[in-house]
Design an enzyme around this catalytic site. Structure first.
Site, mmCIF file in Angstrom:
data_model
loop_
_atom_site.group_PDB
_atom_site.id
_atom_site.type_symbol
_atom_site.label_atom_id
_atom_site.label_comp_id
_atom_site.label_asym_id
_atom_site.label_seq_id
_atom_site.Cartn_x
_atom_site.Cartn_y
_atom_site.Cartn_z
ATOM 1 N N ASP A 103 0.860 -1.175 0.000
ATOM 2 C CA ASP A 103 0.000 0.000 0.000
ATOM 3 C C ASP A 103 0.902 1.233 0.000
ATOM 4 O O ASP A 103 2.130 1.120 -0.133
ATOM 5 C CB ASP A 103 -0.980 -0.029 1.178
ATOM 6 C CG ASP A 103 -0.310 0.144 2.540
ATOM 7 O OD1 ASP A 103 0.938 0.247 2.622
ATOM 8 O OD2 ASP A 103 -1.043 0.163 3.538
ATOM 9 N N HIS A 104 0.305 2.410 0.144
ATOM 10 C CA HIS A 104 1.073 3.656 0.102
ATOM 11 C C HIS A 104 2.137 3.728 1.194
ATOM 12 O O HIS A 104 3.226 4.245 0.963
ATOM 13 C CB HIS A 104 0.133 4.860 0.199
ATOM 14 C CG HIS A 104 -0.721 4.850 1.424
ATOM 15 N ND1 HIS A 104 -1.841 4.044 1.547
ATOM 16 C CD2 HIS A 104 -0.618 5.518 2.597
ATOM 17 C CE1 HIS A 104 -2.394 4.233 2.727
ATOM 18 N NE2 HIS A 104 -1.670 5.127 3.398
ATOM 19 N N CYS A 115 3.023 -3.178 4.172
ATOM 20 C CA CYS A 115 2.159 -2.068 4.575
ATOM 21 C C CYS A 115 2.824 -1.403 5.772
ATOM 22 O O CYS A 115 3.985 -1.699 6.071
ATOM 23 C CB CYS A 115 0.724 -2.517 4.850
ATOM 24 S SG CYS A 115 0.455 -3.501 6.335
ATOM 25 N N THR A 160 2.479 -1.683 9.078
ATOM 26 C CA THR A 160 2.900 -2.624 10.128
ATOM 27 C C THR A 160 3.105 -4.041 9.617
ATOM 28 O O THR A 160 3.720 -4.852 10.291
ATOM 29 C CB THR A 160 1.839 -2.699 11.242
ATOM 30 O OG1 THR A 160 0.621 -3.207 10.673
ATOM 31 C CG2 THR A 160 1.606 -1.335 11.876
ATOM 32 N N GLY A 161 2.549 -4.358 8.471
ATOM 33 C CA GLY A 161 2.572 -5.727 7.949
ATOM 34 C C GLY A 161 1.420 -6.556 8.485
ATOM 35 O O GLY A 161 1.175 -7.661 8.003
ATOM 36 N N ILE A 162 0.697 -6.039 9.449
ATOM 37 C CA ILE A 162 -0.376 -6.811 10.090
ATOM 38 C C ILE A 162 -1.591 -6.942 9.187
ATOM 39 O O ILE A 162 -2.030 -8.053 8.864
ATOM 40 C CB ILE A 162 -0.764 -6.177 11.449
ATOM 41 C CG1 ILE A 162 0.417 -6.214 12.414
ATOM 42 C CG2 ILE A 162 -1.961 -6.908 12.052
ATOM 43 C CD1 ILE A 162 0.217 -5.362 13.668
ATOM 44 N N GLY A 163 -2.155 -5.815 8.780
ATOM 45 C CA GLY A 163 -3.375 -5.862 7.977
ATOM 46 C C GLY A 163 -3.205 -6.620 6.675
ATOM 47 O O GLY A 163 -4.049 -7.437 6.298
ATOM 48 N N HIS A 191 9.910 -24.296 8.648
ATOM 49 C CA HIS A 191 8.908 -25.054 9.406
ATOM 50 C C HIS A 191 7.497 -24.930 8.851
ATOM 51 O O HIS A 191 6.716 -25.880 8.929
ATOM 52 C CB HIS A 191 8.883 -24.593 10.862
ATOM 53 C CG HIS A 191 10.147 -24.861 11.590
ATOM 54 N ND1 HIS A 191 10.264 -24.706 12.954
ATOM 55 C CD2 HIS A 191 11.372 -25.275 11.168
ATOM 56 C CE1 HIS A 191 11.491 -25.018 13.330
ATOM 57 N NE2 HIS A 191 12.184 -25.354 12.254
ATOM 58 N N HIS A 226 6.488 -31.196 10.238
ATOM 59 C CA HIS A 226 6.086 -29.903 9.696
ATOM 60 C C HIS A 226 5.012 -30.067 8.626
ATOM 61 O O HIS A 226 4.080 -29.249 8.547
ATOM 62 C CB HIS A 226 7.297 -29.142 9.156
ATOM 63 C CG HIS A 226 8.304 -28.815 10.205
ATOM 64 N ND1 HIS A 226 7.983 -28.159 11.381
ATOM 65 C CD2 HIS A 226 9.626 -29.069 10.277
ATOM 66 C CE1 HIS A 226 9.060 -28.021 12.114
ATOM 67 N NE2 HIS A 226 10.079 -28.571 11.469
#
Length: 142
Positions: free
Chosen positions: A7-8, A64, A66-69, A97, A133
């Site tokens: 994203d931006h 993005c 935070t990388g979370i969304g 893994h 794994h």
């Protein structure tokens, strides 16, 4: 081929990563965004996830703030295992893994130097193929 999208908020870090790709002859496809104009990260997470599921790309990188969304969105797709990593150990472990196929990064969390180290490790680390794994991945998929 590696899919990449942002994203931006992730635009500048994505540019650093694609520059690294160009310097190292890593073939990639850029799914956007292509500017700092405000946009919605789910659009780009979907594009990258679909390119992996279709077989067009082998792995993906999403960025993005935070990388979370963006990782939450990518993980909505069956068959996608997106891992948010802010350190090299996690990048190595998630490939070895979890056979993660998307790396998510937070542009406002880590700098470009660390991000490039994480990208390199993520792309170079193979899946272990250990039965324990594989069994765990199957549980995730089911």
């Amino acid at each position: 081929m590696i899919a990449i999208g942002c994203d931006h908020a992730g635009f500048d870090l994505k540019k650093s990563i694609t520059h690294y790709f160009a310097q190292n002859n890593i073939i990639y496809k850029d799914f956007g965004t292509y500017s700092h104009d405000s946009c919605d990260y789910p659009i780009f997470a979907k594009r990258v996830a679909r390119s992996i599921l279709s077989g067009e790309c082998e792995k993906g990188i999403l960025v993005c703030a935070t990388g979370i969304g963006i990782s939450i969105c990518a993980n909505k797709f069956k068959g996608i295992r997106a891992a948010l990593c802010s350190d090299t150990f996690s990048a190595h472990a998630t490939r070895e893994h979890n056979d993660a196929n998307i790396l998510a990064l937070g542009a406002r969390v880590i700098g470009s130097g660390l991000a490039l180290d994480i990208v390199k490790i993520f792309l170079e680390t193979p899946f272990s193929n250990e039965s324990k794994h594989i069994a765990r991945i199957n549980q995730i998929e089911n």
